[in-house]
Structures are given as C-alpha cells and as structure tokens.
Enzyme design. Sequence first.
Site, PDB file in Angstrom:
ATOM      1  N   ASP A 324      54.376 -35.633  26.702  1.00 10.65           N
ATOM      2  CA  ASP A 324      53.259 -35.022  27.337  1.00 10.65           C
ATOM      3  C   ASP A 324      52.593 -34.137  26.063  1.00 10.65           C
ATOM      4  O   ASP A 324      51.517 -33.763  26.216  1.00 10.65           O
ATOM      5  CB  ASP A 324      53.987 -34.055  28.017  1.00 10.65           C
ATOM      6  CG  ASP A 324      54.252 -34.441  29.649  1.00 10.65           C
ATOM      7  OD1 ASP A 324      53.787 -35.627  29.728  1.00 10.65           O
ATOM      8  OD2 ASP A 324      55.173 -33.915  30.266  1.00 10.65           O
ATOM      9  N   LYS A 351      49.609 -43.013  31.744  1.00 10.68           N
ATOM     10  CA  LYS A 351      49.888 -41.597  32.253  1.00 10.68           C
ATOM     11  C   LYS A 351      48.430 -41.196  33.021  1.00 10.68           C
ATOM     12  O   LYS A 351      48.059 -41.901  33.652  1.00 10.68           O
ATOM     13  CB  LYS A 351      49.953 -40.567  31.176  1.00 10.68           C
ATOM     14  CG  LYS A 351      50.937 -40.765  30.136  1.00 10.68           C
ATOM     15  CD  LYS A 351      52.301 -40.761  31.062  1.00 10.68           C
ATOM     16  CE  LYS A 351      52.664 -39.294  31.075  1.00 10.68           C
ATOM     17  NZ  LYS A 351      53.962 -39.297  31.900  1.00 10.68           N
ATOM     18  N   ALA A 450      63.486  15.274  26.481  1.00  8.96           N
ATOM     19  CA  ALA A 450      64.412  14.333  26.119  1.00  8.96           C
ATOM     20  C   ALA A 450      65.300  13.921  27.416  1.00  8.96           C
ATOM     21  O   ALA A 450      65.230  14.660  28.366  1.00  8.96           O
ATOM     22  CB  ALA A 450      65.394  15.190  25.543  1.00  8.96           C
TER      23      ALA A 450
END
Length: 650
Positions: A324, A351, A450
């Site tokens: 491919d 293909k 925090a």
Amino acid sequence: MSSIKVTPIKSLNAVIEVPGDKSISHRAAIMAGLADGVTQIDNYLPSEDCLCTLEAMASLGVQYEVLERLEGYGPTSLRIYGQAMQLNAPDVEIDCGNSGTGMRLLAGVLAAQPFQSTLTGDESLQSRPMGRIMTPLSMMGARIEAAGEKEGCAPMILGGSAERLQAIHYDMPMASAQVKSAVLLAGLFAEYETSVRQPAETRDHTERIFDHFQIDSTIDGHRIAVHGGQIPMANDLYIPGDISSAAFWLVAAAAMPGAELKIKKVGLNPTRKAVVDVLIRMGADIRVDMISEDSGEPYGDLTVIGGTLQGTEILPEEVPNLIDEIPVLAVAGALAEGRMVIRNASELRVKESDRISTVVTNLRAMGAEVEEFDDGMEITGGRPLHAAELESYDDHRIAMSFIIAGLFAEGETVVHNTDFINTSYPGFQHDLEKVMNPKPHFAIAIDGPAASGKSTVARRLAEKLGLIMINTGAMYRAIAWASIQHGIDASDTEGVIAMLDRIDLRCGVRDRGSIILVDGVDAGDALREDAVNSRVSAIAAIPEVRRLLVEKQRDYLELGSLVMEGRDIGSVVFPDTPYKLYVDASEEVRLARRSAEGLADVVSQRDKEDSSRKTSPLVVAEGATVIDSSEMTIEEVVDEAMSILKSKGL
C-alpha cells in the site's frame, strides 16, 4: 467529481493524528459481529470501505450502536452486539463498495453459511481478481461462483449448503494477508483444523485479532492454523492510527529539509512498519516512541526531522508488507538523490488501479525519470519536479501520493477525481490544509490556585489538541531549586536576583512538553520536594524573577501553539489570547489532593502569597471562564474545557 490543488511549501511543522487503521477496522467489525457479547470499538475508521463492512455485518443480523462519529463521515466509536457465530440471511446483495479487503474477508465468513448471499461492489472492485480466494474456499467445500463480466471477478455468490465446511491445509501460491484471512475465517466454521502456509510474512492483524477475541490459533513460522467450532468472546478494543495513511506525511516531512512532524498514536505492528524501515534506510531521521500494545496491536508516536533522502532498493521480502505504501515511496524516490529500485511488485497491477502504470505515468508527467518493468520500476531521483494536471485513476493512494508530490513541485499541481480518498482517509483534506496553511501560533491560558487540577487539565488538553504543554510552575520551581543549590535563603531577595545572572537557565521543548535546565541539569522530581514547595511562592513574588520567566514563557509561542498553565498566564503572559480558563476547587478538596500526592503544601498559605504579591498576583483574568473542579472528575473538567474553547472559536 472533485479535484485538489496544491502548491509547493517551504516548511512543514505539524502534529497529525491519522484515522484508525483500515485493515484492523475491517477485522474488528467482522470479529465483533461474530463474537458472543458486546464489544466497544474506539477509533474505528469511518471511511467508505470500512462503513461498507460494518453495514455488511448489519445486513447479516449484527446490531451496532454509534457512540461517537466524525462529522460528515461515520462512526469512530461504537458498540457491536455479537451474534455468537449465528448470522442471518441478508435481504439484499451486500455492497462492499471499493474494498477488496472487505469483500475477501467477508467471503471467508459467508462461504460457510447455510444461506446464500451475494457480494458485489463498485466498478473498480468488480474488476479485481477473486479467484485467489475462490480456490481455497472451494477446496473446503464451499459453494462459490464469480458472476462478474470479467472471469473470476465479483459479484460473488456464496454459501447455501447445509454441509459444514471441511478443514484443509492450503499452501498459498502468493503472499496475501487477505487470502490467508479469508481461509482462516472460513476455518472457524469448519470441522477440525484449517491451516495455511504463506510463502512470505504478511501483515498479521488477523492472528492478533483472533487472540484478542480469545480464538486459539497456532503460529509456526509461516504456517498458521485454527480449529473450527470456536466462538469469539467479546472484548473491547482500541484501533491505532493507520500507518499506511501516515506514510504520506512521513514522506513529505522526511524529504523536506528543516521539517518537523509528529504523528500521534499510529500503529507500529512489525508486519506493517516496513515503510518506516525503508525511509530510515533512505536517510530519514525518524524517532519511534512506543506507547502501548492495546488489543494486541502496538502503537506509538513517530517524530520526523526533514533532510535529504537517498534512493534505495526495496527488498523482495519487504514488498508484501509495503504494497500500500509503494506509490508514495516512489514519490520519495523521485525526491531523493540516486536510484530507487522497486521490483517483485507485480501485485500492484491488480490493485484499485494498475499502480505500476499509474505511478510511472504521473511521475513522468511531473518531470521524473522513471523506467517501467512488468513487476515494478526504477526511479532516478534528483530532477526537480514540476506541476502537472494528474489523474487519480479512481485510486485513493494514487491521489494522495501525488498530492504529496505536488508539495515539492514548482507551480500548481491539480489531482482530479479525489473523492476516492475517503475510502481510506476521511479527513485527509483537513490535514493537508494544516500542512499547507498552518495557522498562526496561539496560546491557551490556564490559571488557578495550587492543587486545582490545572496542570493535569492542561496536559490532557495539549494531548487532545496536539499542542505543546508548558508548566510555568516548574519554571519558578527551577529557580527555587537553584536557590537551594546555591545556598541562598528565599528571603534574600538581593541574593536571588544576583543568582539569576550567574545561572544558565534554558527553557525548551521535549516530546511536546516543556523542559527547564539549570546549569545543564534537569532537576526532575526534585522540583516537587517539600523544600522547593516551601519557598516557591516567595521566589515567584520577586519582580525580577517574574520578568525573566515571563519573557521566556512568551518565547515558547515561537515554537508552536501551546497550552500554558500557571497563575498569571491570562492576566500577564498572554493577556490578548481569547482562550482563557481559570480552574479552581475548594480549599478542602485541594488540600486532600496534595495530601494524596504525598506533598505537604499548606494551600491556604500558598493562596494568600500568590494572591497578595505586588507583581502579577493570582487573579481571574479578564475574559477567563471559571471551572470549579471540586466535584468533577478530570475527564469531566477536560470535556468542559474543550466545550468552552470551542465556544470561543478554537
């Protein structure tokens, strides 16, 4: 009929996440439909080919539920309700679209059924040879007939016999994962052991997905065997990105000096990554960072640094696992120095198009020097490519390969009839646009106190969006750590300021995250120690420290779009960004989070110090949207943040 126009680009700097693997998606839909129970599939490829396979299983009585979909295409996350090997007769012909993989794999299943069914497809698919699967399936006793205009081609009429298939051993005359898979799938319905022997290694997705669905199979070299009568057991799976789709961008980046490309979560199955091996042999600088092996399929991130390629010879044993990718590797050969030799690849002739002829024709049209052979081609690289009007020949991989070539050709290249790209790569044009017309770098600013969860949220957002993640807190911690190493008390403001002139502070990016080196040292986990925690707010309050680090924080934007978290990002560092969030949580929740991390922060004291300092205090920046994470999971916070950012135009 659509066309895509491309012009040459001078640079390529991008992060791309290609869609799910096509080969695995076909197999996942079939195996989940045959399984006993419910299987959730994530990152399913919503291409036309894979949707045809999904609908084929639905026509056989398999139900599925869509959980997520790619707009304009189809499902990417779904649940499939398996039939425990008991399929129903379809009411209509089963349309496989353009998918040879779908047709051949489904033929293995349908040849074993007591009912008759017909597999058909588009004009291209009806011209491709099916005799290679008809022969072994007929040997197993299947009723199978090719009724196409061309001999041995679809439509195929299968099944309809009350007799169970017979096990065979089949010596494959050619290396083909599709033939192997068709026989093994039929073998699940047969008596005793069915086995195949392949002449060379082929992609092993079927063997891996058998194991994932708890089907016992035997692998002995090139021989693979499976016992009939087994029922697959439902098992959720994640499908990694398709390396065949990634190959187009790998070639584009590898052949462009100065390019930097990251492809995230791409499949790295050893029987599929020959394209990476060939490009490395051509001189490409490609780094592989493995992440996981979910569902039996390894995947990770690929980082490519562009340079100059040298031609190479594709080895005969590499061809079956490169079939491919050969079209785009041929383009790489034209862009490289020296000769690129591709032989033993006659399979390319049958293909979606005759890929030897179509590649040679298009390369010559762009000015490349190519010699064509019955089984391949030889390309002499180094000649500049020029723009041309090119045909895709109704072949998705030809279309994409020559769009990539157009990025290097002088002038405007036009590739016609590009609709077929959607058979394997939905979203290709979106990624092409990202490469050709990169947007100006932008910053997402996340502030908060925090332990509010802002660091985790920032990291997750950066991962989702493919952005750089900058933790500015680590920069202040690095200065605090340096003050400890130099024996300077946090209250000694003058001493800290003087230290800034003595230390070598370097801020950069590694793996899309920030890295801070002090005198060449990455302090790492030491930045989270109690000694650093106890002084970082005092250090961060020093105006000279903040001025130095704010300048360095702004410089990060030159490296790419980013998510930056801290305490003054939306108010000071990037006050003009439209993408501002403020992640908060109750003091009680934040204290519990710190304690769970084994840290001893006094968050109330940190809050007071951060909010009351004269320089760049912690505030909710103008235009920021507040998210209270106290009663939310991280996933919920990230989802909410994504929704907010989209509403702001991201």
